[in-house]
Design a protein around this motif. Structure first.
Motif, short mmCIF file in Angstrom:
data_model
loop_
_atom_site.label_atom_id
_atom_site.label_comp_id
_atom_site.label_asym_id
_atom_site.label_seq_id
_atom_site.Cartn_x
_atom_site.Cartn_y
_atom_site.Cartn_z
N LYS A 2 -2.12 -19.63 3.50
CA LYS A 2 -1.68 -18.24 3.64
C LYS A 2 -2.85 -17.28 3.47
N ARG A 3 -2.97 -16.35 4.38
CA ARG A 3 -4.02 -15.35 4.24
C ARG A 3 -3.40 -14.06 3.74
N VAL A 4 -4.00 -13.46 2.74
CA VAL A 4 -3.43 -12.22 2.20
C VAL A 4 -4.10 -11.02 2.87
N ILE A 5 -3.23 -10.25 3.54
CA ILE A 5 -3.71 -9.05 4.24
C ILE A 5 -3.32 -7.83 3.41
N ARG A 25 -14.86 -3.52 -2.73
CA ARG A 25 -14.12 -4.24 -3.79
C ARG A 25 -12.92 -4.96 -3.20
N GLY A 26 -12.15 -4.25 -2.35
CA GLY A 26 -10.96 -4.84 -1.74
C GLY A 26 -11.30 -6.03 -0.86
N SER A 27 -12.42 -5.94 -0.18
CA SER A 27 -12.79 -7.03 0.76
C SER A 27 -13.09 -8.32 0.01
N LYS A 28 -13.41 -8.19 -1.29
CA LYS A 28 -13.69 -9.41 -2.08
C LYS A 28 -12.42 -10.05 -2.61
N ILE A 29 -11.35 -9.27 -2.67
CA ILE A 29 -10.10 -9.76 -3.25
C ILE A 29 -9.15 -10.29 -2.18
N PHE A 30 -9.12 -9.57 -1.05
CA PHE A 30 -8.15 -9.93 0.00
C PHE A 30 -8.84 -10.69 1.12
N ASP A 31 -8.06 -11.52 1.82
CA ASP A 31 -8.63 -12.24 2.95
C ASP A 31 -8.96 -11.27 4.09
N GLU A 32 -8.04 -10.33 4.30
CA GLU A 32 -8.28 -9.31 5.33
C GLU A 32 -7.90 -7.95 4.76
N LEU A 33 -8.74 -6.98 5.04
CA LEU A 33 -8.43 -5.61 4.61
C LEU A 33 -8.45 -4.71 5.84
N VAL A 34 -7.33 -4.01 6.05
CA VAL A 34 -7.24 -3.09 7.18
C VAL A 34 -7.32 -1.66 6.64
N VAL A 35 -8.37 -0.96 7.00
CA VAL A 35 -8.50 0.44 6.62
C VAL A 35 -7.68 1.22 7.64
N ALA A 36 -6.60 1.87 7.16
CA ALA A 36 -5.64 2.47 8.10
C ALA A 36 -5.66 3.98 7.98
N LEU A 37 -6.04 4.60 9.07
CA LEU A 37 -6.15 6.06 9.13
C LEU A 37 -4.83 6.64 9.58
N LEU A 38 -4.28 7.54 8.78
CA LEU A 38 -3.01 8.19 9.15
C LEU A 38 -3.28 9.13 10.33
#
Ligand code: PNS
Length: 173
Positions: A2-5, A25-38
């Motif tokens: 399982k990959r944690v997004i 920091r987040g990129s080290k904890i999660f498998d994938e990090l999506v920076v989401a612009l509103l």
């Protein structure tokens, strides 16, 4: 396996070194990090949506498990569409806590499958906000060291652009 997004949402007007710190920091904890612009915020941004998207893209270019995207509507709906398990938010000081708690609990009410994870940026950035960066830049102060160099450059261009208001909007963090 399982990959944690996780989703790191925000208005990023403009992206600061505090945002970047949290993304690292987040990129080290999660498998994938999506920076989401509103996309459609109630706030009137200094930078257009496309300008912010492009700056964010440049900023995270070298982090392999981080991508940049935009979203409309409810964050929880977007997160579920992206198969995300978590929302990442930064807490700089106690003053952020109330707003962040309210949002996290409301998002939990809307969709209990989604967890909000809070991380603290380096203390060097605990006083840093996009609002202050805009204000300082508009009033001719230096934002060196507070934002990535490419953002610093874009701020200079923006200030010199005809029609740009010389007072920073106050309604966002
Ligand atoms: O950088 P910001 O302005 O603090 O980010 C706020 C953001 C984009 C995370 C928040 O406004 C949001 O999630 N908006 C999407 C609409 C939504 O889901 N609203 C209900 C939140 S409880």
């Amino acid at each position: 396996m399982k990959r944690v997004i996780a989703i790191y949402p925000g208005t990023f007007d403009p992206p600061t070194n505090g945002h970047l710190d949290l993304i690292h920091r987040g990129s080290k904890i999660f498998d994938e990090l999506v920076v989401a612009l509103l996309r459609n915020s109630e706030k009137t941004p200094l930078f257009t949506h496309d300008e912010r998207l492009s700056m964010l893209g440049e900023c995270v270019r070298d982090i392999p498990n981080v991508t940049v995207d935009t979203f409309d509507g409810l964050l929880v709906d977007y997160a579920i569409r992206k198969n995300a398990k978590a929302v990442l938010r930064g807490i700089r000081a106690v003053s952020d806590y109330e707003y962040e708690l309210q949002m996290a609990l409301m998002n939990r009410k809307l969709d209990p499958r989604l967890e909000t994870i809070f991380m603290m940026p380096a203390e060097t950035y605990s006083y840093l906000s996009s609002r202050l960066v805009r204000e300082i830049a508009m009033l001719g102060g230096s934002v060196h060291g507070l934002v990535p160099e490419l953002v610093e450059e874009k701020l200079k261009q923006k200030i010199n652009q005809p029609g740009t208001r010389k007072k920073a909007p106050r309604n966002s963090r």
